[in-house]
Structures are given as C-alpha cells and as structure tokens.
Design an enzyme around this catalytic site. Sequence first.
Site, PDB file in Angstrom:
ATOM      1  N   SER A  60      27.340 -26.290   5.465  1.00 41.17           N
ATOM      2  CA  SER A  60      27.053 -24.912   5.054  1.00 41.17           C
ATOM      3  C   SER A  60      26.559 -24.033   6.196  1.00 41.17           C
ATOM      4  CB  SER A  60      26.019 -24.907   3.925  1.00 41.17           C
ATOM      5  OG  SER A  60      24.764 -25.374   4.385  1.00 41.17           O
ATOM      6  N   LYS A 102      19.007 -23.027   5.914  1.00 40.39           N
ATOM      7  CA  LYS A 102      19.768 -21.796   5.743  1.00 40.39           C
ATOM      8  C   LYS A 102      19.227 -20.733   6.704  1.00 40.39           C
ATOM      9  CE  LYS A 102      21.997 -23.532   2.178  1.00 40.39           C
ATOM     10  NZ  LYS A 102      23.398 -23.976   2.320  1.00 40.39           N
TER      11      LYS A 102
END
Length: 255
Positions: A60, A102
């Site tokens: 991701s 993230k």
Amino acid sequence: MGESTTRTAPRGAGTNKGPVGSRAGQRLSGLAVALGLVLFLGGFGWAALVYRPYTVPTGSMTPTIGVGDRVLAQRVDGSAVRRGDVVVFHDKTWVQNSAVVKRVVAVGGDTVSCCKQGKLTVNGKEIDEPYLKGGVAEITNFPTVKVPEGRLFLLGDERQGSLDSTAHLTDAASGTVPRSAVDARVDAVIWPMKGMLQRPTGFEVFGALSQPGPLRTMVLLIAVGAVLVLAGGAYGPIAKRMGGSRARTEPARAR
C-alpha cells in the site's frame, strides 16, 4: 699506550621500539580501539533508544516502501506529526493488534478531497506528490472531509486498493485516526537499502515540514567507531611485521 674503550648503549636505549612498535604507538592504538568501541556501541545504543524497526507486509506504500521492506521509524509523539509524514500507528477500528504504515495528508482543521486533475486537494490547494507512481493520485474520488481537531487523515502511496482513510469514510470519524495512535515516524528504508525518505515538498505551502531524525549522525558514529577499532587493532601486527623486516636488513648493512 692508548687505552681501548668500549662504548655501551645507555641502559634502556632502544626499549621504546621493538617488533611490536613504539610504546607511544601501542598507547595510541589502544586509545583508538577504546574510543572506537565507545562510538560504535554508543551509536547502536542511541539508535535502539530512538528508533524501532518495522517490516511492511503490504504494497500500500509503493513505490516509496515495497512489500516486505524493512524500515526504521523514529519514536515520536503524535503531536509532532505534520502533513507528508509517513507514520506507524495502531487503531483497532482499522486492524486489530497490528501496526499500520500510511502517509499523513491532512491534520485537524484541514479540508481534504480528491481529485482535481489527478491531484489531491487540501484546503483548496492542489498538492504535488512526486512520491506517487507517475506523480498522479490515481484514486477513486472521495467526498470532501473536514478533519476533526486532534486527528489525522492518512493515505497509502499506492492509492488504488490501499486500506487507508478512504476505506473508513463511513466511520464516525470519517476515516481519521487520533494523533495519540501514532507510535513512530518512518525515516528510512534499510532493507533493501533505499536510504532516507525524501521530504514531501508539496506540503511546504502549509508551513515547515518535519525534519529527519538523527539517523545519519548515528550511522556516522558507528562507521567512525568501526574504522578506529579496525585501525587500532591492526597496528600491532603491522608494526611487528615492519620490525621484523628491519631486523633482517640491519645485519647486512653492518658488514
């Protein structure tokens, strides 16, 4: 009649040099080894206190961080996090008992939306994100989100399929996480050796960016310490070899 005299070397003459080098050289080599050990072990000890290693299990965050990459993240308080930082956090509403990595794209008070001409928009400004593949935010459009105070809006650098804030928009907090959930800020990818993360200059319009941690200083201390230990340890064998060479050549000169 002349008397024959025999000159004798003063007692102790020549004892400062021998097959293992001068006493001063031995002392300096010992000092180098001791100092090198202090720097080497001190650098590792400092790093253990300030940084934590993590392995990123998903893609991701590609291309910035690949699947299985090993990263070093500086322990920081959530209040120190700024836009553009790549952070490690825990939030049970996202993943149970697992760290998540993230990028922070908006903080409390910001208004964030996507996309305008392929770019993320924060507070009405289009954000350049060169760390994205192709520099374009290929992501499904999401509605405008007003980030609550004390919370963060986070996205993966691989915008398609990333389980980030966009996957939790229906939550009560509109996909945001509290600053208190942040454990650390990623400074570098150490395996494979990609080095320090680049500063996300697209967010400079909102103020100063976070500065890198002391990782470079720690690496320098460890490297200098290793060189001093190796150099100090090598002095004895080198001096012994050189002393032996002198001993073999001096009798030949006396003939």
